[in-house]
Scaffold this motif. Structure first.
Motif, PDB file in Angstrom:
ATOM      1  N   HIS A  30       0.848  -1.198   0.000  1.00 15.83           N
ATOM      2  CA  HIS A  30       0.000   0.000   0.000  1.00 15.83           C
ATOM      3  C   HIS A  30       0.885   1.251   0.000  1.00 15.83           C
ATOM      4  CE1 HIS A  30      -2.811   3.101   1.553  1.00 15.83           C
ATOM      5  NE2 HIS A  30      -3.664   2.447   0.768  1.00 15.83           N
ATOM      6  N   MET A  71      -7.411  -4.812   4.204  1.00 14.63           N
ATOM      7  CA  MET A  71      -6.964  -4.831   2.801  1.00 14.63           C
ATOM      8  C   MET A  71      -6.595  -6.253   2.392  1.00 14.63           C
ATOM      9  SD  MET A  71      -4.649  -1.395   2.625  1.00 14.63           S
ATOM     10  CE  MET A  71      -5.385   0.193   3.005  1.00 14.63           C
ATOM     11  N   TYR A 126     -17.458   1.243   3.326  1.00 18.82           N
ATOM     12  CA  TYR A 126     -16.120   1.652   2.897  1.00 18.82           C
ATOM     13  C   TYR A 126     -15.247   0.395   2.929  1.00 18.82           C
ATOM     14  CZ  TYR A 126     -12.052   4.895   2.961  1.00 18.82           C
ATOM     15  OH  TYR A 126     -10.917   5.599   2.679  1.00 18.82           O
ATOM     16  N   THR A 146     -14.266   2.452  -2.214  1.00 11.97           N
ATOM     17  CA  THR A 146     -13.048   3.014  -1.614  1.00 11.97           C
ATOM     18  C   THR A 146     -13.148   4.533  -1.805  1.00 11.97           C
ATOM     19  OG1 THR A 146     -11.699   3.034  -3.600  1.00 11.97           O
ATOM     20  CG2 THR A 146     -11.722   0.979  -2.347  1.00 11.97           C
ATOM     21  N   GLU A 244     -10.779  11.385   3.976  1.00 16.96           N
ATOM     22  CA  GLU A 244     -11.038  10.966   5.363  1.00 16.96           C
ATOM     23  C   GLU A 244     -10.797  12.131   6.322  1.00 16.96           C
ATOM     24  OE1 GLU A 244      -8.691   7.508   6.286  1.00 16.96           O
ATOM     25  OE2 GLU A 244      -9.661   6.327   4.736  1.00 16.96           O
ATOM     26  N   SER A 258      -8.469  10.234  -3.204  1.00 15.48           N
ATOM     27  CA  SER A 258      -7.868   9.003  -2.676  1.00 15.48           C
ATOM     28  C   SER A 258      -6.340   9.082  -2.744  1.00 15.48           C
ATOM     29  CB  SER A 258      -8.341   7.819  -3.514  1.00 15.48           C
ATOM     30  OG  SER A 258      -7.753   7.893  -4.794  1.00 15.48           O
ATOM     31  N   THR A 259      -5.689   8.094  -2.186  1.00  8.34           N
ATOM     32  CA  THR A 259      -4.217   8.118  -2.214  1.00  8.34           C
ATOM     33  C   THR A 259      -3.705   8.105  -3.658  1.00  8.34           C
ATOM     34  OG1 THR A 259      -4.277   5.750  -1.788  1.00  8.34           O
ATOM     35  CG2 THR A 259      -3.783   7.137   0.061  1.00  8.34           C
TER      36      THR A 259
END
Ligand code: 13P
Ligand code: SF4
Length: 350
Positions: A30, A71, A126, A146, A244, A258-259
């Motif tokens: 990740h 995950m 989520y 997500t 978040e 998102s990331t």
């Protein structure tokens, strides 16, 4: 000096095992993992991208997931029967995922359904949730999302039912509802400790979005004063944050996503841009290293201690015990229903 020697030793051992196993092994990492873990991995990504990689992989037998438990669990649910999914440290959990437990969720669902009728509510979980919450959504016609596809999932949900019950991140849920133009008084928070979640029958009837009272302690560490301070110090900079974060922080930022969105945002920014990022520190540090033509700064220091539990030592241990140590298992019935909700998510973004 000693730790550098250790690091070199662990990396060499990991590389040797990778070479010996060849295509039989994939290591997923990740974006919030430490740099040395990302460096030895085969794929890096956000929770959506990595779960898709696990779902689509054909060649590997062993998937070692360097991330947090939900995950790896999602990868196991989506993986093929010939895969074994392992996590280097079983204690790498996500406190936010633990904020929605199946007992309280089922009780809340009954309460809301008794007021609105169950056909009025669409459950959406989520990705950062326990497999039983995903299975609950699968059983009740709902989906997983997500942060990269929450907007699409909300659109999908509202196309089918009147209200969305979103678990467990109230901030992502609020920010997504806000993006859709839903008014603040049409979004309520459900606190499982209180009768009717702390709401009235009237407010439940009126609500379009019901938000489980969960949050990420890493992203709620960013506060309005951090944004104001950085804006003052760097008036030309762009500020990008993860959804978040609280609504106040998201509203003051230039962008939220998102990331993977944040990674692309930094990569695509013109040279010499200053970008201030509100997310986990390991990703920010890596982005700064990989984009030396830009100035990448943290909005404030915030580390996810659970992501940080994965290190070269426990990764090597997983590889030395391949197919055996810290294998992720999900009961078959839970897996079947959770997969329905996860497949709905994958179909959404195809
Ligand atoms: P992504 O879905 O963007 O990978 O985020 C996962 C997460 O845990 C963020 O805190
Ligand atoms: Fe969970 Fe927050 Fe860590 Fe993401 S950053 S894994 S939501 S605690």
């Amino acid at each position: 000096m000693k730790s550098q020697i250790d690091e070199k030793y662990f990396i060499e051992q990991i590389q040797d095992i990778k070479e010996a196993l060849g295509e039989e092994l994939i290591i997923l990492t990740h974006h919030y993992q430490r740099k040395e873990i990302v460096d030895v991995g085969d794929y890096r990504g956000d929770s959506f991208g990595l779960s898709k990689t696990a779902a689509e992989d054909k060649a590997a037998r062993f998937i070692v997931f360097c991330g947090v438990h939900f995950m790896a669990e999602s990868a196991e649910i989506l993986s093929q029967p010939h895969h074994t999914v392992q996590i280097p440290d079983q204690n790498a959990g996500c406190p936010m995922a633990d904020m929605a437990d199946i007992y309280n969720v089922e009780r809340a669902w009954k309460d809301v359904a008794s007021i609105t009728g169950k056909d009025a509510i669409m459950p959406i979980a989520y990705m950062n949730s326990d497999a039983r919450i995903k299975a609950f959504c699968g059983r009740h016609g709902g989906a997983v999302c997500t942060s990269s596809n929450a907007l699409a999932a909300f659109g999908w949900g509202f196309g089918r039912r009147e209200k969305i019950f979103f678990f467990p991140d109230k901030h992502l849920g609020y920010n997504t509802g806000n993006q859709m133009g839903i008014q603040p008084d049409e979004m309520i928070v459900w606190d499982p400790k209180k009768p009717l979640g702390g709401n009235t029958q009237e407010s439940i009837k009126k609500a379009k979005v019901i938000l489980w009272d969960g949050h990420c302690h890493v992203h709620t560490r960013f506060r309005v004063e951090h944004v104001l301070k950085m804006r003052k110090e760097y008036p030309e900079a762009r500020i990008v944050v993860h959804p978040e974060c609280t609504r106040e922080v998201v509203e003051l930022a230039d962008e939220a996503g998102s990331t993977s969105f944040i990674v692309k945002y930094v990569e695509n920014a013109p040279p010499d841009t200053t970008i201030i990022v509100g997310t986990e520190i390991n990703l920010i540090n890596r982005l700064a290293l990989e984009n030396p033509d830009k100035e990448v700064l943290e909005l404030h220091y915030s580390l996810c201690p659970n992501m940080f539990k994965i290190n070269l030592k426990n990764l090597l241990w997983s590889l030395e015990n391949i197919g055996q140590a810290n294998v992720i298992t999900v009961p078959e019935a839970v897996k079947t229903d959770a997969r329905i909700a996860l497949d709905r998510m994958l179909a959404l973004t195809d």
